[in-house]
Write an enzyme that holds these catalytic residues in place. Structure first.
Site, PDB file in Angstrom:
ATOM      1  N   LYS A  37       0.889  -1.240   0.059  1.00 39.39           N
ATOM      2  CA  LYS A  37      -0.005   0.096  -0.003  1.00 39.39           C
ATOM      3  C   LYS A  37       0.979   1.284   0.021  1.00 39.39           C
ATOM      4  O   LYS A  37       1.576   1.520   1.006  1.00 39.39           O
ATOM      5  CB  LYS A  37      -0.859  -0.016   1.237  1.00 39.39           C
ATOM      6  N   GLU A  69      10.331   1.381  10.003  1.00 41.68           N
ATOM      7  CA  GLU A  69      11.397   2.458   9.615  1.00 41.68           C
ATOM      8  C   GLU A  69      10.582   3.741   9.744  1.00 41.68           C
ATOM      9  O   GLU A  69       9.855   4.052   9.122  1.00 41.68           O
ATOM     10  CB  GLU A  69      11.795   2.138   8.200  1.00 41.68           C
ATOM     11  N   CYS A 111      13.878  10.828   5.912  1.00 37.40           N
ATOM     12  CA  CYS A 111      13.970  10.341   7.378  1.00 37.40           C
ATOM     13  C   CYS A 111      15.450  10.634   7.981  1.00 37.40           C
ATOM     14  O   CYS A 111      15.391  10.856   9.104  1.00 37.40           O
ATOM     15  CB  CYS A 111      13.542   9.246   7.809  1.00 37.40           C
ATOM     16  N   GLU A 125      10.674  16.491  13.746  1.00 38.52           N
ATOM     17  CA  GLU A 125      11.145  16.393  12.680  1.00 38.52           C
ATOM     18  C   GLU A 125      10.869  17.630  11.725  1.00 38.52           C
ATOM     19  O   GLU A 125       9.489  17.769  11.597  1.00 38.52           O
ATOM     20  CB  GLU A 125      10.514  15.055  11.895  1.00 38.52           C
TER      21      GLU A 125
END
Ligand code: NAD
Length: 490
Positions: free
Chosen positions: A184, A260, A294, A391
């Site tokens: 997906k 992850e 990331c 982040e």
């Protein structure tokens, strides 16, 4: 780039779900619109899977599993290798498509095709090496046989920021191990996975081994798949909060999981660093993928004796970055993925400035069309600023000064994340100390980019579980069996 080339490519991208080797619309006819973040325009309407479609995709993966898992490793390997060759032939199509749906520059998109392709090549080589061992028991009465088996049908969920590489990094080891999958992709950038699934068909992949569901109802469609006892593995790349929620769902079935998740990478520049190299590394670690990686350096922790010089040099470079549509010649920074990303970058910078940081360049969203943000540098960021905790996921370089090595380590490790760190020093012993003291799953030592298909990619702490790539990557999709037999001499 002419509109005709874009148009022709987009018409070649499937607009349907791939279930059991058939491309089909959603069972309820629902669709979702994919937009170009550089213009805001809809570039394609594709099927949006229902809960029922998700179930059908899992059925197909389960049905294909027995024969795929028994297919000789060499045959599976050669399909992956063929997929690698086809991807290299079709490199420009994939690069353009990623630039269109995600916004990255064509140069970066080509880099992603090269990186993403390497997982196909690497795991085509690893497929035939998933071997076990045979050993006498220490007391000599028995013989121990250790074998490796595919875990079973897998569910793979990928994020929007690396539409090709995040898919190949999961699909390639799964297929190499003998697993079948439902994948997906993210709702924001699903087209690359659809085009890649078509490529896998061309490479000779049998029906049902890879099934693709695109949907605007990720949560509702995914949960029944994850809770289905036939599923044996969940591999997720995305944000930590969503990862935590999926781990809770996976706990019910004691699923194997790979996670992850997010990062908050420190980029430490010591007083003995080669500043030219540090600036070069900083530009790559921060501005690659428009800051939306990331692995993006989130906090630049720079020794006070070189902080001003470092800031001056990076500001000069950052102020010259050319912002624009990723497909346009000479552009270095594309748009952010959506309005929310722009507001987030803006508010993180505003919070830092309110707490006393100096804004050296940029700092604001750029008026539309498209969701662009000015490449930005802020210095003297105060402890406690949001920008050091969250982040950023945008082109904002934030600098914090430090005075001692212990202080640098304490700042670097002061986060719940632990994906990657970057260290610039010309001292070998200091570099070695940093390897041991920084709590991250990966480190760039005098390097601004670490990703490599041959290396184990993954994080510590809340950045995740498991590893993708390297010799480790295939083991995420294998389970071990130990068998004891009597010694033939007993
Ligand atoms: P996200 O968590 O919002 O979405 C990731 C994927 O999960 C998408 O496919 C999304 O549709 C799906 N999803 C969202 N909610 C879901 C739910 N309730 N159930 C099932 N699926 C759901 O993340 P994103 O915004 O797409 O990606 C950015 C994040 O991914 C950042 O945090 C980044 O650090 C992380 N990331 C990590 C790595 C890594 O290797 N560690 C690589 C790339 C991105």
């Amino acid at each position: 780039m002419t509109m005709t080339v874009e148009h022709t490519l987009l018409t070649r991208v499937p607009d349907a779900l791939l279930i059991g080797g058939r491309w089909r619309p959603a069972s309820d006819g629902a669709t979702l619109a994919v937009r170009d973040p550089a213009t805001g325009a809809v570039i394609k309407e594709i099927a949006s899977a229902s809960v029922e479609d998700g179930g059908a995709a899992l059925d197909a993966a389960c049905e294909a599993f027995p024969s795929w898992s028994e297919t000789p490793a060499r045959v599976r390997a050669e399909i992956l290798r063929k997929a690698f060759d086809l991807l290299m032939e079709r490199k420009e199509d994939f690069a353009l498509l990623m630039s269109l749906e995600m916004g990255k520059t064509l140069a970066e998109a080509r880099g992603e095709v090269a990186y993403g392709g390497e997982f196909l090549r690497w795991f085509s080589e690893e497929a035939v090496r998933a071997v076990g061992r045979y050993a006498p028991s220490p007391e000599g009465h028995g013989r121990m046989i250790v074998t490796q088996h595919p875990v079973g049908p897998c569910y793979l969920i990928t994020p929007w920021n690396f539409p090709l590489a995040m898919a190949t990094r999961k699909i390639a080891p799964a297929l190499a191990a003998g697993c079948t999958v439902v994948i997906k992709p993210a709702e924001l950038t699903p087209l690359t996975t659809l085009l890649f699934a078509r490529l896998l068909e061309d490479a000779g992949l049998p029906p049902g081994v890879v099934n693709v569901i695109t949907t605007s109802h990720s949560g509702a469609v995914s949960e029944p798949i994850i809770r289905d006892p036939r599923l044996r593995k969940l591999s997720f790349t995305g944000s930590t909060p969503v990862g935590v929620r999926l781990l809770e769902q996976a706990a019910g079935g004691v699923l194997r999981t790979s996670m992850e998740l997010g990062g908050n990478a420190p980029f430490v520049v010591f007083e003995d660093a080669d500043l030219d190299k540090a600036v070069e590394g900083a530009m790559a670690a921060k501005f690659r993928n428009i800051g939306q990686a990331c692995t993006a350096a989130n906090r630049f922790i720079v020794h006070e004796s070189v902080a001003e010089e470092f800031a001056r040099r990076v500001t000069h470079r950052v102020a010259e970055l050319r912002v624009g549509r990723g497909t346009d010649e000479g552009v270095e920074i594309g748009p952010l993925i959506d309005d929310r990303a722009v507001s987030k970058a803006e508010s993180l910078v505003a919070d830092a400035v309110e707490r006393g940081a100096r804004l050296r360049t940029g700092g604001h969203g750029i008026d539309g069309p498209g969701t662009f943000f000015e490449p930005t540098v802020v210095t003297d960021v105060a402890a406690g600023s949001d920008i050091l905790r969250e982040e950023i996921f945008g082109p904002v370089l934030a600098i914090v000064p430090f005075s001692t090595e212990d202080e640098a380590v304490a700042i670097a490790n002061d986060t719940e994340y632990g994906l990657v760190s970057y260290v610039y020093t010309e001292s070998l012993s200091r570099g070695q100390r940093m390897i041991e003291r920084l709590a991250t799953g990966m480190m760039g030592l005098n390097m601004g980019v670490v990703s490599n298909a041959a290396a184990p990619f993954g994080g510590w702490k809340m950045s995740g579980l498991g590893r993708e790539g390297g010799a480790e990557g295939i083991h995420e999709y294998l389970q071990t069996k130990y068998t004891l037999t009597p010694s033939p001499f007993a």
